[in-house]
Scaffold this motif. Structure first.
Motif, PDB file in Angstrom:
ATOM      1  N   GLN A 170      17.749 -33.466  18.227  1.00  0.00           N
ATOM      2  CA  GLN A 170      16.907 -34.603  18.590  1.00  0.00           C
ATOM      3  C   GLN A 170      17.542 -35.925  18.155  1.00  0.00           C
ATOM      4  N   THR A 171      18.085 -35.959  16.957  1.00  0.00           N
ATOM      5  CA  THR A 171      18.652 -37.196  16.425  1.00  0.00           C
ATOM      6  C   THR A 171      19.908 -37.629  17.156  1.00  0.00           C
ATOM      7  N   TYR A 172      20.782 -36.657  17.460  1.00  0.00           N
ATOM      8  CA  TYR A 172      22.109 -36.998  17.985  1.00  0.00           C
ATOM      9  C   TYR A 172      22.295 -36.656  19.462  1.00  0.00           C
ATOM     10  N   GLY A 173      21.239 -36.184  20.126  1.00  0.00           N
ATOM     11  CA  GLY A 173      21.339 -35.871  21.547  1.00  0.00           C
ATOM     12  C   GLY A 173      22.248 -34.693  21.841  1.00  0.00           C
ATOM     13  N   LEU A 174      22.188 -33.647  21.032  1.00  0.00           N
ATOM     14  CA  LEU A 174      23.051 -32.481  21.213  1.00  0.00           C
ATOM     15  C   LEU A 174      22.423 -31.506  22.201  1.00  0.00           C
ATOM     16  N   ASP A 175      23.257 -30.900  23.029  1.00  0.00           N
ATOM     17  CA  ASP A 175      22.804 -29.920  24.014  1.00  0.00           C
ATOM     18  C   ASP A 175      23.537 -28.613  23.757  1.00  0.00           C
ATOM     19  N   PHE A 176      22.779 -27.542  23.561  1.00  0.00           N
ATOM     20  CA  PHE A 176      23.382 -26.249  23.238  1.00  0.00           C
ATOM     21  C   PHE A 176      23.454 -25.316  24.445  1.00  0.00           C
ATOM     22  N   GLY A 177      22.969 -25.753  25.599  1.00  0.00           N
ATOM     23  CA  GLY A 177      23.178 -25.033  26.841  1.00  0.00           C
ATOM     24  C   GLY A 177      22.257 -23.846  27.063  1.00  0.00           C
ATOM     25  N   GLY A 178      22.009 -23.552  28.316  1.00  0.00           N
ATOM     26  CA  GLY A 178      21.230 -22.381  28.683  1.00  0.00           C
ATOM     27  C   GLY A 178      19.825 -22.394  28.114  1.00  0.00           C
ATOM     28  N   ALA A 179      19.343 -21.218  27.735  1.00  0.00           N
ATOM     29  CA  ALA A 179      18.004 -21.095  27.171  1.00  0.00           C
ATOM     30  C   ALA A 179      17.869 -21.832  25.851  1.00  0.00           C
ATOM     31  N   ALA A 180      18.988 -22.140  25.208  1.00  0.00           N
ATOM     32  CA  ALA A 180      18.950 -22.845  23.928  1.00  0.00           C
ATOM     33  C   ALA A 180      18.339 -24.229  24.055  1.00  0.00           C
ATOM     34  N   SER A 181      18.461 -24.856  25.203  1.00  0.00           N
ATOM     35  CA  SER A 181      17.879 -26.186  25.375  1.00  0.00           C
ATOM     36  C   SER A 181      16.361 -26.125  25.282  1.00  0.00           C
ATOM     37  N   ALA A 182      15.755 -25.140  25.940  1.00  0.00           N
ATOM     38  CA  ALA A 182      14.308 -24.966  25.864  1.00  0.00           C
ATOM     39  C   ALA A 182      13.891 -24.541  24.459  1.00  0.00           C
ATOM     40  N   TYR A 183      14.758 -23.808  23.777  1.00  0.00           N
ATOM     41  CA  TYR A 183      14.450 -23.376  22.407  1.00  0.00           C
ATOM     42  C   TYR A 183      14.318 -24.579  21.485  1.00  0.00           C
ATOM     43  N   VAL A 184      15.166 -25.589  21.640  1.00  0.00           N
ATOM     44  CA  VAL A 184      15.055 -26.803  20.829  1.00  0.00           C
ATOM     45  C   VAL A 184      13.682 -27.425  21.025  1.00  0.00           C
ATOM     46  N   GLU A 185      13.239 -27.535  22.266  1.00  0.00           N
ATOM     47  CA  GLU A 185      11.927 -28.128  22.537  1.00  0.00           C
ATOM     48  C   GLU A 185      10.813 -27.304  21.931  1.00  0.00           C
ATOM     49  N   ARG A 186      10.925 -25.997  22.018  1.00  0.00           N
ATOM     50  CA  ARG A 186       9.903 -25.130  21.409  1.00  0.00           C
ATOM     51  C   ARG A 186       9.853 -25.330  19.907  1.00  0.00           C
ATOM     52  N   MET A 187      11.013 -25.399  19.279  1.00  0.00           N
ATOM     53  CA  MET A 187      11.056 -25.570  17.829  1.00  0.00           C
ATOM     54  C   MET A 187      10.433 -26.900  17.420  1.00  0.00           C
ATOM     55  N   LEU A 188      10.773 -27.967  18.126  1.00  0.00           N
ATOM     56  CA  LEU A 188      10.248 -29.284  17.765  1.00  0.00           C
ATOM     57  C   LEU A 188       8.745 -29.375  17.981  1.00  0.00           C
ATOM     58  N   ALA A 189       8.193 -28.488  18.815  1.00  0.00           N
ATOM     59  CA  ALA A 189       6.750 -28.464  19.053  1.00  0.00           C
ATOM     60  C   ALA A 189       5.996 -27.553  18.101  1.00  0.00           C
ATOM     61  N   GLU A 190       6.716 -26.765  17.303  1.00  0.00           N
ATOM     62  CA  GLU A 190       6.055 -25.860  16.354  1.00  0.00           C
ATOM     63  C   GLU A 190       5.177 -26.670  15.395  1.00  0.00           C
ATOM     64  N   PRO A 191       3.932 -26.236  15.148  1.00  0.00           N
ATOM     65  CA  PRO A 191       3.049 -27.014  14.267  1.00  0.00           C
ATOM     66  C   PRO A 191       3.650 -27.302  12.895  1.00  0.00           C
ATOM     67  N   ALA A 192       4.302 -26.320  12.291  1.00  0.00           N
ATOM     68  CA  ALA A 192       4.870 -26.544  10.957  1.00  0.00           C
ATOM     69  C   ALA A 192       6.006 -27.559  11.010  1.00  0.00           C
ATOM     70  N   ILE A 193       6.817 -27.505  12.053  1.00  0.00           N
ATOM     71  CA  ILE A 193       7.917 -28.451  12.181  1.00  0.00           C
ATOM     72  C   ILE A 193       7.386 -29.842  12.500  1.00  0.00           C
ATOM     73  N   ARG A 194       6.343 -29.911  13.313  1.00  0.00           N
ATOM     74  CA  ARG A 194       5.709 -31.208  13.579  1.00  0.00           C
ATOM     75  C   ARG A 194       5.140 -31.812  12.290  1.00  0.00           C
ATOM     76  N   GLU A 195       4.548 -30.978  11.457  1.00  0.00           N
ATOM     77  CA  GLU A 195       3.996 -31.472  10.195  1.00  0.00           C
ATOM     78  C   GLU A 195       5.101 -32.060   9.320  1.00  0.00           C
ATOM     79  N   TRP A 196       6.210 -31.346   9.213  1.00  0.00           N
ATOM     80  CA  TRP A 196       7.352 -31.844   8.429  1.00  0.00           C
ATOM     81  C   TRP A 196       7.852 -33.168   9.002  1.00  0.00           C
ATOM     82  N   TYR A 197       8.006 -33.222  10.312  1.00  0.00           N
ATOM     83  CA  TYR A 197       8.544 -34.408  10.978  1.00  0.00           C
ATOM     84  C   TYR A 197       7.664 -35.629  10.751  1.00  0.00           C
ATOM     85  N   GLU A 198       6.366 -35.472  10.914  1.00  0.00           N
ATOM     86  CA  GLU A 198       5.452 -36.599  10.724  1.00  0.00           C
ATOM     87  C   GLU A 198       5.487 -37.105   9.285  1.00  0.00           C
TER      88      GLU A 198
END
Length: 228
Positions: A170-198
């Protein structure tokens, strides 16, 4: 109840790993946050952590230090932190250990700094290799075990170990390709990760060493953090 000693949520990738696993898997703990002091942090953390670093889990009077050791310690006491399936469990431990010991160029150039956005000024071959290898790992796990998490349908230690990489993406605009791109979005939407981020965005602290590393990486296009 466990106590988990951590540093700044904005910077501390090592603290994030056990914190997010415990939060995601509903393991009760109290948090003791001690921001990085700047310079040598050893005297700050040594009274609580035998190696003078964070994170450190305190169970009664027993300190457990190093993020990988903490996850293994918890896994002995809380079923499901590693996959039940033997093949998925072996793969997960290998992936987590590789993250724990490797990808030094990614760590050096793309230091964790949750609240900023950076346009990288250079992407050396060693960084591209690290990005490619992480993409290879993520896509292998997601395909082999069916997703949506790295080792199947449950957030486990493997996901916790790569949670800081999702923030780096998210910070550096990195793309890991394939299904990994959607995985990044899923991780950033995880409630625990959102709590840490906020919480990271709300922190008023700045530690110049970490700030300088992020400035060296490239041009800051956004700083979403609360005013220092």
């Amino acid at each position: 109840m466990y106590e988990l000693v951590i540093a700044n949520k904005n910077y501390s990738s090592w603290s994030l790993r056990p914190w997010v696993l415990m939060r995601a898997r509903n393991i009760p703990f109290t948090e003791r946050q001690i921001p990085f002091p700047g310079g040598d942090s050893y005297p700050t953390y040594k009274p609580l952590s035998p190696n003078g670093r964070v994170p450190c889990l305190i169970d009664a009077d027993r300190p457990v230090w190093d993020s990988l050791a903490i996850v293994e310690y918890l896994a002995e006491r809380h079923p499901g932190l590693w996959p039940d399936d033997a093949e998925a469990r072996a793969w997960s431990r290998c992936a987590a250990a590789e993250m724990h010991s490797s990808f030094q160029t990614l760590r050096d150039i793309c230091t964790m700094n949750c609240g900023i956005r950076v346009r990288l000024k250079h992407r050396p071959a060693a960084l591209e290799r690290d990005i490619a290898r992480i993409g290879e790992l993520w896509n292998e796990g997601l395909v082999r075990f069916g997703g949506p998490y790295l080792a199947g349908d449950t957030f486990t230690g493997a996901d916790a170990f790569f949670a800081p990489v999702a923030f780096r993406a998210q910070t550096y605009g990195l793309d890991f390709g394939g299904a990994a791109s959607a995985y990044v979005e899923r991780m950033l939407a995880e409630p625990a990760i959102r709590e840490w981020y906020e919480a990271a965005l709300a922190e008023p602290w700045r530690e110049e060493g970490h700030e300088e590393e992020a400035r060296a990486a490239g041009e800051w296009t956004e700083d979403l953090r609360a005013r220092a």
